[in-house]
Design a protein around this motif. Structure first.
Motif, mmCIF file in Angstrom:
data_model
loop_
_atom_site.group_PDB
_atom_site.id
_atom_site.type_symbol
_atom_site.label_atom_id
_atom_site.label_comp_id
_atom_site.label_asym_id
_atom_site.label_seq_id
_atom_site.Cartn_x
_atom_site.Cartn_y
_atom_site.Cartn_z
ATOM 1 N N VAL A 41 0.835 -1.210 0.000
ATOM 2 C CA VAL A 41 0.000 0.000 0.000
ATOM 3 C C VAL A 41 0.862 1.249 0.000
ATOM 4 C CG1 VAL A 41 -1.767 1.261 1.282
ATOM 5 C CG2 VAL A 41 -1.865 -1.243 1.160
ATOM 6 N N GLY A 42 1.934 1.219 0.788
ATOM 7 C CA GLY A 42 2.822 2.383 0.825
ATOM 8 C C GLY A 42 3.485 2.652 -0.520
ATOM 9 N N GLY A 43 3.844 1.592 -1.215
ATOM 10 C CA GLY A 43 4.456 1.764 -2.531
ATOM 11 C C GLY A 43 3.492 2.370 -3.534
ATOM 12 N N LEU A 44 2.212 1.962 -3.472
ATOM 13 C CA LEU A 44 1.212 2.539 -4.376
ATOM 14 C C LEU A 44 1.019 4.035 -4.108
ATOM 15 C CD1 LEU A 44 -1.000 2.241 -6.522
ATOM 16 C CD2 LEU A 44 -2.575 1.570 -4.684
ATOM 17 N N ILE A 45 0.939 4.404 -2.816
ATOM 18 C CA ILE A 45 0.772 5.824 -2.467
ATOM 19 C C ILE A 45 1.984 6.629 -2.899
ATOM 20 C CG2 ILE A 45 0.540 7.439 -0.539
ATOM 21 C CD1 ILE A 45 -1.038 5.252 0.914
ATOM 22 N N LEU A 46 3.184 6.120 -2.634
ATOM 23 C CA LEU A 46 4.403 6.840 -3.009
ATOM 24 C C LEU A 46 4.513 6.980 -4.525
ATOM 25 C CD1 LEU A 46 7.064 8.124 -2.099
ATOM 26 C CD2 LEU A 46 8.121 5.850 -2.203
ATOM 27 N N ALA A 47 4.150 5.908 -5.253
ATOM 28 C CA ALA A 47 4.207 5.994 -6.720
ATOM 29 C C ALA A 47 3.183 6.982 -7.252
ATOM 30 C CB ALA A 47 3.969 4.599 -7.315
ATOM 31 N N SER A 48 2.001 7.070 -6.629
ATOM 32 C CA SER A 48 0.987 8.038 -7.066
ATOM 33 C C SER A 48 1.475 9.468 -6.854
ATOM 34 C CB SER A 48 -0.320 7.800 -6.303
ATOM 35 O OG SER A 48 -0.808 6.495 -6.552
ATOM 36 N N VAL A 49 2.069 9.718 -5.688
ATOM 37 C CA VAL A 49 2.634 11.052 -5.431
ATOM 38 C C VAL A 49 3.777 11.336 -6.395
ATOM 39 C CG1 VAL A 49 3.833 12.476 -3.730
ATOM 40 C CG2 VAL A 49 1.928 10.997 -3.017
ATOM 41 N N GLY A 50 4.606 10.318 -6.631
ATOM 42 C CA GLY A 50 5.709 10.504 -7.579
ATOM 43 C C GLY A 50 5.204 10.796 -8.985
ATOM 44 N N GLY A 51 4.069 10.163 -9.371
ATOM 45 C CA GLY A 51 3.494 10.445 -10.685
ATOM 46 C C GLY A 51 3.058 11.893 -10.808
ATOM 47 N N VAL A 52 2.481 12.451 -9.734
ATOM 48 C CA VAL A 52 2.085 13.869 -9.747
ATOM 49 C C VAL A 52 3.313 14.760 -9.900
ATOM 50 C CG1 VAL A 52 1.043 15.718 -8.386
ATOM 51 C CG2 VAL A 52 0.002 13.424 -8.404
ATOM 52 N N LEU A 53 4.364 14.466 -9.118
ATOM 53 C CA LEU A 53 5.595 15.268 -9.214
ATOM 54 C C LEU A 53 6.222 15.143 -10.599
ATOM 55 C CD1 LEU A 53 7.190 14.447 -5.732
ATOM 56 C CD2 LEU A 53 5.936 16.509 -6.408
ATOM 57 N N PHE A 54 6.143 13.927 -11.167
ATOM 58 C CA PHE A 54 6.689 13.698 -12.503
ATOM 59 C C PHE A 54 5.986 14.593 -13.535
ATOM 60 C CE2 PHE A 54 6.610 11.538 -16.601
ATOM 61 C CZ PHE A 54 7.913 11.116 -16.782
ATOM 62 N N ILE A 55 4.667 14.649 -13.475
ATOM 63 C CA ILE A 55 3.921 15.464 -14.436
ATOM 64 C C ILE A 55 4.181 16.945 -14.208
ATOM 65 C CG2 ILE A 55 1.590 16.121 -15.140
ATOM 66 C CD1 ILE A 55 0.766 13.220 -14.623
ATOM 67 N N VAL A 56 4.247 17.323 -12.924
ATOM 68 C CA VAL A 56 4.519 18.747 -12.634
ATOM 69 C C VAL A 56 5.895 19.147 -13.150
ATOM 70 C CG1 VAL A 56 4.936 20.403 -10.764
ATOM 71 C CG2 VAL A 56 2.972 18.847 -10.666
ATOM 72 N N GLN A 57 6.903 18.303 -12.914
ATOM 73 C CA GLN A 57 8.276 18.644 -13.283
ATOM 74 C C GLN A 57 8.479 18.658 -14.795
ATOM 75 O OE1 GLN A 57 10.794 19.599 -11.386
ATOM 76 N NE2 GLN A 57 12.255 19.721 -13.070
ATOM 77 N N TYR A 58 7.929 17.670 -15.468
ATOM 78 C CA TYR A 58 8.270 17.516 -16.878
ATOM 79 C C TYR A 58 7.162 17.942 -17.842
ATOM 80 C CZ TYR A 58 12.127 14.836 -14.980
ATOM 81 O OH TYR A 58 13.252 14.463 -14.291
ATOM 82 N N SER A 59 6.021 18.414 -17.311
ATOM 83 C CA SER A 59 4.960 18.847 -18.212
ATOM 84 C C SER A 59 4.342 20.185 -17.802
ATOM 85 C CB SER A 59 3.860 17.766 -18.278
ATOM 86 O OG SER A 59 2.894 18.119 -19.231
ATOM 87 N N VAL A 60 3.917 20.291 -16.541
ATOM 88 C CA VAL A 60 3.250 21.523 -16.116
ATOM 89 C C VAL A 60 4.218 22.697 -16.136
ATOM 90 C CG1 VAL A 60 2.067 22.654 -14.190
ATOM 91 C CG2 VAL A 60 1.552 20.261 -14.737
#
Length: 401
Positions: free
Chosen positions: A108-127
């Motif tokens: 469960v912790g890995g899923l939450i961390l990956a979801s947060v990482g996905g948001v940061l990924f989009i913010v950093q490389y797209s937004v």
């Protein structure tokens, strides 16, 4: 075996090797090109290699492997701010591996961390790049919303497949554990059955051999002295010895047939209460005066095994009389049917208290009778009689349905 089945079997037997070589292949494809580029992009190579090589521990140490990948992805946001790494794709593999092979908290912790990482990924490389070109934050978020939804959906699907794999793996492991336990229990049951059968055969051998040899020895000793005065005694005595020996040999062959698995031998009828009179006739011919008394009427027949037990008790008791009661002894056998079961008694007028040694040298006779009776909830009393001689009393209850 077909080639693909053999290959699948090898993969199942060597998961560590498979993961290692997949990690090496991923490194060669997704990390090595950064090192071969003009000028060499060393930072990108190291981060990509860390993400790829962590796949080698995805089954054996999924938490450690996912931690290495998470650390490399976080460093990537600061050290490679312009473009994402192709190896970031393996974040989906990390989420799957945590769900499939790691403890529930790590899954469960890995899923939450990956979801947060996905948001940061989009913010950093797209937004942020959209905003740097003049777009408003709202417009940039609207432009990247489908990508964010697709990324989060991909992470969730990877986690679900991993969780299904985990459930299947645990169920298979439970079945394997149960199969091992059943095999151990079967082996223990086989050993107990073999020990019980050995004990049963030992009792049968003792009853047959001890009785027959006692009769033969008694007849031989009597004939040796009697024939000196009356030579006509010898043929009659030798006839009894031969008859007793042949009967014992038949019984021994039946037992050996059971041991060999000979169905013809194992299905021959065993002695029962109906054979007690014949047994007493044999004993009388050996020189021991015996009397039989049967009172009462059976409420219902005893099981064949219980009747065999009763027969063996009488046989063993009379054998002990022949061996230990002394000359001029006699015995009385009583069978009394009661509403509760069968009372069986054997009383002799032999040596009395000295006959407490009514047994073979190792105490197997009375012990064997007691073991036989206990199988049918029976009881046994064997002790010197008050007025002299030795008394054996047994009781076999009816087996209630």
């Amino acid at each position: 075996m077909l080639v693909h089945r053999r290959f699948y079997a090898w993969i199942q037997a060597n998961p560590g090797k498979v993961d290692f070589w997949l990690a090496v292949a991923a490194t060669l494809i997704f990390a090595l090109p950064f090192l071969l580029m003009r000028g060499g992009q060393f930072v990108e190579f190291v981060l990509s290699a860390a993400i790829c090589m962590a796949l080698a521990w995805r089954r054996r140490r999924p938490v450690a492997g996912a931690a290495i990948q998470a650390a490399a992805c976080i460093l990537q946001l600061f050290l490679v701010p312009v473009t994402a790494l192709p190896a970031d794709f393996f974040a989906l593999v990390a989420v799957y591996s945590l769900a499939a092979f790691a403890p529930r908290w790590a899954s469960v912790g890995g899923l939450i961390l990956a979801s947060v990482g996905g948001v940061l990924f989009i913010v950093q490389y797209s937004v942020i790049p959209f905003m740097e070109t003049g777009y408003q934050l709202k417009t940039a978020l609207e432009q990247d919303a489908p990508v964010w939804v697709a990324l989060e959906a991909g992470l969730l699907v990877a986690w679900m497949f991993g969780d299904l794999t985990r459930t299947r793996r645990l169920a298979l492991q439970a079945l394997q554990d149960r199969a091992r336990r059943l095999e151990v229990e079967r082996q223990q049951e086989r050993e107990l059955a073999a020990a019980d059968e050995r004990s049963h055969i030992a009792r049968e051998m003792h009853d047959i051999v001890a009785h027959s040899l006692s009769v033969i020895i008694t007849q031989a000793d009597g004939a040796r002295y009697a024939s000196a005065e009356d030579p006509a005694v010898a043929p009659k005595t030798l006839g009894v010895i031969a008859e007793t020996g042949r009967g014992s040999l038949r019984e021994m062959r039946r037992l050996l047939g059971v041991l060999r698995g000979d169905e013809a031998a194992s299905t021959r009828p065993l002695p029962s209460l109906a054979d007690v009179e014949e047994l007493l006739g044999t004993v009388k011919r050996s020189g021991l005066e015996t009397a039989l008394s049967i009172t009462g009427t059976p409420r219902r027949p005893l099981p064949p095994g219980a009747e065999l037990t009763a027969y063996r008790v009488v046989q063993e008791s009379l054998t002990n009389v022949l061996k230990h009661a002394g000359p001029e002894a006699s015995a009385e056998v009583t069978l009394q049917w009661t509403p509760a079961g069968l009372k069986l008694g054997v009383l002799d007028n032999g040596l009395g208290a000295a006959s407490a040694l009514h047994d073979d040298g190792e105490g197997q006779g009375i012990k064997g009778m007691d073991e036989r009776l206990s199988l049918y909830d029976g009881t046994l009393k064997a002790a010197p009689a008050a007025g002299g001689g030795f008394r054996v009393e047994a009781f076999i209850p009816y087996t209630e349905a």
